[in-house]
Each structure stands twice: as structure tokens, then as C-alpha cells.
Design a protein around this motif. Structure first.
Motif, short mmCIF file in Angstrom:
data_model
loop_
_atom_site.label_atom_id
_atom_site.label_comp_id
_atom_site.label_asym_id
_atom_site.label_seq_id
_atom_site.Cartn_x
_atom_site.Cartn_y
_atom_site.Cartn_z
N TRP A 1 0.83 -1.21 0.00
CA TRP A 1 0.00 0.00 0.00
C TRP A 1 0.87 1.27 0.00
O TRP A 1 0.37 2.36 0.16
CB TRP A 1 -0.92 0.00 1.22
CG TRP A 1 -2.19 -0.74 1.01
CD1 TRP A 1 -3.43 -0.20 0.82
CD2 TRP A 1 -2.37 -2.16 0.97
NE1 TRP A 1 -4.37 -1.19 0.66
CE2 TRP A 1 -3.75 -2.41 0.75
CE3 TRP A 1 -1.51 -3.25 1.10
CZ2 TRP A 1 -4.28 -3.70 0.66
CZ3 TRP A 1 -2.03 -4.52 1.01
CH2 TRP A 1 -3.39 -4.74 0.79
N ALA B 1 1.96 0.51 -4.50
CA ALA B 1 0.51 0.62 -4.30
C ALA B 1 -0.29 0.50 -5.59
O ALA B 1 -1.42 0.00 -5.57
CB ALA B 1 0.18 1.95 -3.62
N VAL C 1 3.02 5.56 2.78
CA VAL C 1 1.75 5.02 2.34
C VAL C 1 1.16 5.91 1.25
O VAL C 1 1.07 7.12 1.41
CB VAL C 1 0.77 4.88 3.52
CG1 VAL C 1 -0.62 4.48 3.02
CG2 VAL C 1 1.28 3.85 4.51
N ALA D 1 -4.59 4.43 -2.25
CA ALA D 1 -4.21 3.06 -2.56
C ALA D 1 -5.43 2.16 -2.71
O ALA D 1 -5.42 0.98 -2.34
CB ALA D 1 -3.29 2.51 -1.46
N ARG E 1 -5.32 -1.57 -4.23
CA ARG E 1 -4.98 -2.75 -3.43
C ARG E 1 -6.18 -3.26 -2.63
O ARG E 1 -6.39 -4.47 -2.50
CB ARG E 1 -3.82 -2.44 -2.49
CG ARG E 1 -2.49 -2.23 -3.20
CD ARG E 1 -2.04 -3.47 -3.94
NE ARG E 1 -0.89 -3.20 -4.80
CZ ARG E 1 -0.58 -3.89 -5.87
NH1 ARG E 1 -1.33 -4.90 -6.23
NH2 ARG E 1 0.47 -3.58 -6.59
N TYR E 2 -6.98 -2.36 -2.09
CA TYR E 2 -8.18 -2.80 -1.38
C TYR E 2 -9.16 -3.47 -2.34
O TYR E 2 -9.77 -4.49 -2.02
CB TYR E 2 -8.86 -1.60 -0.69
CG TYR E 2 -8.04 -0.98 0.41
CD1 TYR E 2 -7.75 -1.68 1.58
CD2 TYR E 2 -7.56 0.33 0.30
CE1 TYR E 2 -7.00 -1.11 2.60
CE2 TYR E 2 -6.82 0.91 1.31
CZ TYR E 2 -6.53 0.20 2.45
OH TYR E 2 -5.80 0.76 3.46
N VAL F 1 -2.81 0.93 7.62
CA VAL F 1 -3.13 -0.04 6.55
C VAL F 1 -3.47 -1.39 7.17
O VAL F 1 -4.44 -2.05 6.75
CB VAL F 1 -1.96 -0.16 5.56
CG1 VAL F 1 -2.18 -1.36 4.63
CG2 VAL F 1 -1.81 1.10 4.74
#
Length: 368
Positions: A140, A145, A261, A265, A268-269, A312
């Protein structure tokens, strides 16, 4: 004159090759029977990237079925899951006589969930497979990311990915991962993918129908030589090569700018959400490992980055809880001195600590 005759000869050879090549391909498709291997008895340890990228059914199906036939687990992940000289977490699990199953693995730098989407959708042998997926919060951060076209192209192919899009909506990932791809790259990818399917009749079906032992010998078996009574990872922690102040190997490079971070991002989630969705659709039994951040190392090397990484971890944990999926929380390993190779990767000692958490999960699940 002699030179002209030579050129004419080779020109004629070239014409015959062009004429005979399609004929050979057609003959191969029509005359060479598909090789059908025996059902695998012993669980296979891993598989070649090339066979995964081209979704080579012969190798992929044998690999997956060997895991299911032995009620084992497939471990997948990024570079944290690659082989370690003194053992990674699946090695310690395979060597532990108290663990009632075996663990196969697939890993690679940047081999995140999206590189499995087409395989999961296209191959019915993933049905009812048990998977452990290791998630590192480092993905992330600024360096990792967003989607990476080099990683994506290394591990998967446009052709099966586009095929998968017909049955499961992967349009977001296709768009993001192919936005920088040149048109001719997609064309050559398509041609090479299908040309390889034709050639398989010769270098696989013909070869293994003649000598089936060559097929069986091409798979690595699960090694169990690690002596849990005399663990060798202490070599990683020799004071001559380990910096306990930075909590990493002395020769490890730590570039602080890599691990801020990323402010957005979401990719990625979304990748994790889609992995969960596809696994539910395909009846894949997936458990995630929420990996640790080298908290001691970051606190010393660049403490301003640590709060973002811990956030994160909290976000991913909440995502898993909201989705109702099983996950193993290994984040506390980030507070253990001597558990990391560098700012991103755990070492063999860290792997041993992670293996104990997976062992507890497996034993508890078997006793439910």
C-alpha cells in the motif's frame, strides 16, 4: 554465381518450411492424442511460472489436484513467500509432524491477487481448493501501491485474462493493468499464447505419451528435511551479519522514500475485495495471513512512515472482518527483534513465528 545458388537454395528451403509448418501443426492437432496423466497421489510442492502464465492445463490441473487429493493447502503470495535459505513458513509447516496436512506454494515478486484472477475463473480445478494468501501492508506504499505492468505481464497473459472477463467482471483490473500496454504487445501475446497451445501437442502430448515418467519427474516433491529440533535460522541472527538496532540484516538497504503510504491506494483494497468475491464464487476456501510490518526497523530508520503502515494493517483487518472471511493475524511479529531480513521481508526466524500461527489455525479448524 556460387553465392547466388546458395541464396536460391536457402530461399527454397524457407518456402518449404513455411509450407510444412502449418501441415505439422494440423497433423499434431489431429493425430497426436492428448496425454492423460494418472491421478496424482503425492502432493506437488510448486509449479513453474511459465505454466501458470500460459494456463497450461496439463501441469496446472495435476498440481491443483495433487493438493486437493491430499487435503492440503496452496500458499500464494509475493516476495515474502519465496524460498528462504533457512526455510520459509510453509517449510516449517511441512516439517512439523503435528501438522496434519501439507503445503504447496506459488510466489514471486509483485505476484499479487490480480495475477490469479483469470486462473481462478477459467480453471474449474480451483473448485474446493484450500488457499492461504499472504498479504503484506508494504504493497500500500508509494513503490508498490498501484498496478505494475511489468509484474502483471510477467505472471499472467492478456489472452486468458480477457477470456475470464466474459464470466466475471474483471474490467477494472484489465483497464488498470493494460492502460500502458502497446497494441502490438497484445497482438503478439495473443499469437504466442495460441501458438504455444499448438506446440504443446509435440513437446508435451507426444513426449509424455512415449515416456510418462518424464511428466511425473518434472514436478518437485515437498521437502521435509528441516530439523525442527535444530533450527538453522539462527545463522540469520549472527551478530556479524545482523543489525539488531535496525532489526534487519546488516547489508539490507532501506530507502525511506519507498515506504510512504500512498494517499490513494484503493487499487490494493479493490484487489482484495475481488479476490474474496471470486473465491466465494468458485467455492475456494481461502484464509488470509495479515503479515507484519517491521515496526522496530521503521521506528529506528524512518518513524514518520510507521503510523501509515499500521493504519493499513487496521484497514485490511477491518476489510476481512466486514467480508466475513477467515484471516490469521501475524502483525505482532512486527514487534519481535530479529524477525526481519530488511524493511519489507521477514527472515526465516520471522517465518517460523508466522508458521506457528498458521499451525494453530489449521489445528483449530480441524477440531471444529
Amino acid at each position: 554465381m556460387k553465392q547466388m545458388k546458395t541464396l536460391k537454395f536457402w530461399a527454397q528451403v524457407g518456402v518449404w518450411v513455411l509450407l510444412l509448418l502449418p501441415l505439422l501443426l494440423v497433423c499434431g492437432l489431429l493425430l497426436i492424442p492428448k496425454y492423460t496423466p494418472n491421478a496424482p497421489q503425492e502432493q506437488i510442492f510448486t509449479i513453474r511460472f511459465s505454466d501458470l502464465r500460459t494456463e497450461n492445463e496439463l501441469y496446472v490441473n495435476q498440481f491443483l489436484n495433487s493438493i486437493k487429493n491430499n487435503d492440503g493447502y496452496l500458499v500464494i503470495g509475493t516476495s515474502e513467500t519465496t524460498k528462504r535459505k533457512n526455510g520459509n513458513y510453509y517449510d516449517f509447516l511441512n516439517a512439523d509432524p503435528e501438522v496434519p496436512c501439507s503445503f504447496s506454494y506459488i510466489s514471486g515478486a509483485g505476484k499479487t491477487a490480480c495475477t490469479y484472477f483469470s486462473l481462478l475463473v477459467n480453471n474449474e480445478n480451483f473448485e474446493n481448493l484450500k488457499i492461504i494468501y499472504f498479504v503484506n501492508p508494504i504493497y500500500w506504499t508509494n513503490k508498490l501501491a498501484n498496478s505494475n505492468l511489468d509484474y502483471f505481464s510477467r505472471y499472467t497473459s492478456y489472452t486468458p485474462y480477457m477470456k475470464a472477463d466474459r464470466s466475471v467482471d474483471l474490467s477494472y483490473f484489465i483497464k488498470v493493468n493494460q492502460k500502458n500496454a502497446r497494441p502490438w504487445v497484445k497482438v503478439t501475446d495473443f499469437l504466442s499464447f495460441h501458438a504455444d497451445k499448438c506446440r504443446q501437442r509435440y513437446y508435451q502430448d507426444l513426449r509424455f505419451n512415449i515416456n510418462s515418467a518424464a511428466f511425473e519427474d518434472s514436478f518437485p516433491r515437498i521437502p521435509r528435511e528441516i530439523d525442527l529440533q535444530h533450527l538453522t535460522f539462527y545463522r540469520d541472527l549472527d551478530s556479524a551479519c545482523y543489525d539488531f538496532e535496525r532489526n534487519m540484516a546488516r547489508d539490507a538497504h532501506f530507502d525511506s522514500g519507498d515506504f510512504d503510504v500512498y494517499p490513494d491506494a484503493e487499487y490494493r483494497y479493490e484487489e482484495l475485495r475481488k479476490m474474496i468475491e471470486i473465491c466465494k464464487l468458485r467455492h475456494v476456501e481461502i484464509v488470509f495471513v495479515l503479515g507484519p510490518v517491521n515496526e522496530l526497523g521503521f521506528a529506528k530508520a524512518d518513524p514518520k512512515q510507521l503510523p501509515g503502515l499500521l493504519q493499513v494493517q487496521d484497514n485490511v483487518r477491518q476489510l476481512f472482518e466486514n467480508a466475513g472471511v477467515d484471516f490469521i493475524d501475524a502483525t505482532d511479529v512486527g514487534k519481535v527483534s530479529g524477525a526481519f531480513l530488511d524493511g519489507q521481508h521477514h527472515n526465516s526466524y520471522g517465518a517460523f513465528l508466522i508458521s506457528k500461527k498458521i499451525k494453530n489455525y489449521v489445528l483449530e479448524k480441524n477440531n471444529r
